[in-house]
Enzyme design. Structure first.
Site, short mmCIF file in Angstrom:
data_model
loop_
_atom_site.label_atom_id
_atom_site.label_comp_id
_atom_site.label_asym_id
_atom_site.label_seq_id
_atom_site.Cartn_x
_atom_site.Cartn_y
_atom_site.Cartn_z
N GLU A 217 -17.84 -26.37 18.31
CA GLU A 217 -18.07 -25.16 19.09
C GLU A 217 -18.58 -24.04 18.18
O GLU A 217 -18.31 -24.03 16.99
CB GLU A 217 -16.77 -24.69 19.75
CG GLU A 217 -16.69 -24.95 21.24
CD GLU A 217 -17.66 -24.11 22.10
OE1 GLU A 217 -18.70 -23.63 21.60
OE2 GLU A 217 -17.37 -23.96 23.28
N ASP A 218 -19.29 -23.10 18.79
CA ASP A 218 -19.75 -21.94 18.02
C ASP A 218 -18.64 -20.89 17.87
O ASP A 218 -18.41 -20.36 16.80
CB ASP A 218 -21.01 -21.32 18.65
CG ASP A 218 -20.87 -21.06 20.15
OD1 ASP A 218 -19.81 -21.37 20.74
OD2 ASP A 218 -21.83 -20.56 20.75
N ASP B 225 -13.15 -17.78 22.21
CA ASP B 225 -12.84 -16.43 22.66
C ASP B 225 -11.52 -16.50 23.43
O ASP B 225 -10.45 -16.55 22.82
CB ASP B 225 -14.03 -15.97 23.51
CG ASP B 225 -14.02 -14.51 23.85
OD1 ASP B 225 -13.78 -13.69 22.96
OD2 ASP B 225 -14.25 -14.18 25.03
N PHE C 181 -18.69 -8.23 19.87
CA PHE C 181 -19.68 -9.17 20.42
C PHE C 181 -20.69 -9.51 19.34
O PHE C 181 -21.39 -8.65 18.82
CB PHE C 181 -20.38 -8.58 21.65
CG PHE C 181 -21.19 -9.62 22.36
CD1 PHE C 181 -20.57 -10.55 23.19
CD2 PHE C 181 -22.56 -9.72 22.16
CE1 PHE C 181 -21.30 -11.56 23.82
CE2 PHE C 181 -23.30 -10.72 22.77
CZ PHE C 181 -22.67 -11.63 23.61
N ARG D 54 -30.47 -16.32 18.92
CA ARG D 54 -29.85 -17.58 18.47
C ARG D 54 -30.39 -18.05 17.12
O ARG D 54 -29.70 -18.75 16.39
CB ARG D 54 -30.11 -18.70 19.48
CG ARG D 54 -29.38 -18.54 20.80
CD ARG D 54 -29.49 -19.84 21.57
NE ARG D 54 -29.16 -19.73 22.97
CZ ARG D 54 -27.93 -19.80 23.49
NH1 ARG D 54 -26.90 -19.97 22.69
NH2 ARG D 54 -27.74 -19.70 24.78
P1 IMP Z 1 -14.05 -18.97 25.88
O1 IMP Z 1 -13.95 -19.98 26.98
O2 IMP Z 1 -13.66 -17.59 26.36
O3 IMP Z 1 -13.33 -19.35 24.62
O4 IMP Z 1 -15.59 -18.79 25.62
C1 IMP Z 1 -16.33 -19.40 24.65
C2 IMP Z 1 -17.80 -19.13 24.93
O5 IMP Z 1 -18.04 -17.74 25.22
C3 IMP Z 1 -18.62 -19.43 23.71
O6 IMP Z 1 -19.02 -20.78 23.66
C4 IMP Z 1 -19.78 -18.46 23.87
O7 IMP Z 1 -20.78 -19.05 24.66
C5 IMP Z 1 -19.22 -17.28 24.61
N1 IMP Z 1 -18.89 -16.14 23.71
C6 IMP Z 1 -17.66 -15.65 23.46
N2 IMP Z 1 -17.72 -14.63 22.59
C7 IMP Z 1 -19.02 -14.46 22.29
C8 IMP Z 1 -19.73 -13.53 21.41
O8 IMP Z 1 -19.17 -12.67 20.72
N3 IMP Z 1 -21.08 -13.69 21.36
C9 IMP Z 1 -21.75 -14.64 22.07
N4 IMP Z 1 -21.13 -15.51 22.89
C10 IMP Z 1 -19.77 -15.43 23.00
#
Ligand code: IMP
Length: 186
Positions: free
Chosen positions: A105-106, A109, A158, A171
């Site tokens: 994963e990148d 959050d 962000f 990206r």
């Molecule tokens: P989660 O389900 O809330 O953990 O969301 C994860 C996804 O939210 C990541 O794979 C990203 O696509 C997006 N995301 C969360 N924070 C950021 C950020 O700071 N920048 C860009 N994308 C984010």
């Protein structure tokens, strides 16, 4: 005229050099941990944001792995269907029972996306499911999820670059940076 995306970054959070150090460390640890694994190890790369990270990491691994890709989105906590994950692109394998899957994963959050994806793959009988993320924002977590491999923990900002986007842009920047709020405030 095309504008320079670097100009929209207020500060660099993870530099190209740091990304090299992080992927060196993670690849070494992953290679050690899976070294004696007799099953097939699969890197499950989550599109689109994880592509640069996965590409950097995979070339440093010293164990054989196969690659799979999925594209998913999570409904998040605010919708009624908060237990669901939407699958836009799925793995084309019927049987996961002999696979040790490492999700790449990148960023984590709230944790909903990775939490649901892990559950889904376990329900499909994968032998093991572990998680590896480049970035972690632990202060934002809404579910109990600790990644097995973490590149770097970051504050709640962000961020874009090195795979991460805002409206599909930024990206391809070679580093992770904080997006200048002026970009989304007009
Ligand atoms: P989660 O389900 O809330 O953990 O969301 C994860 C996804 O939210 C990541 O794979 C990203 O696509 C997006 N995301 C969360 N924070 C950021 C950020 O700071 N920048 C860009 N994308 C984010």
């Amino acid at each position: 005229m095309k504008h320079n995306e670097n100009e929209d970054i207020s500060s660099i959070l993870v530099s190209e050099e740091q990304i090299q150090q992080i992927t060196d460390r993670l690849a070494k640890q992953i290679s050690e941990d899976y070294r004696d694994d007799e099953r097939q190890v699969v890197l499950l790369i989550i599109l689109k944001g994880s592509v640069p990270f996965a590409a950097e990491l995979m070339k440093k691994l010293t164990i054989p792995v196969q690659l799979e890709f999925m594209k998913v989105s999570s409904y998040g906590a605010t919708t009624k269907s908060s237990g669901e994950i939407k699958i836009h692109l799925d793995i084309k394998r019927d049987d996961l029972k002999d696979l040790d899957i490492l999700i790449i994963e990148d960023i984590i959050d709230t944790g909903y996306t990775l939490n649901r994806l892990t559950t889904l793959l376990k329900n499909r009988n994968a032998h093991s499911v572990k998680t590896c993320t480049l970035l972690d924002k632990p202060s934002r977590r809404e579910v109990d999820l600790t990644p097995d491999y973490t590149g770097v923990r970051i504050p709640d900002a962000f961020v874009v670059g090195f795979g991460l986007d805002y409206n599909e842009n930024y990206r391809t920047l070679p580093y992770v940076g904080i997006l200048d709020p002026k970009v989304y405030s007009h």
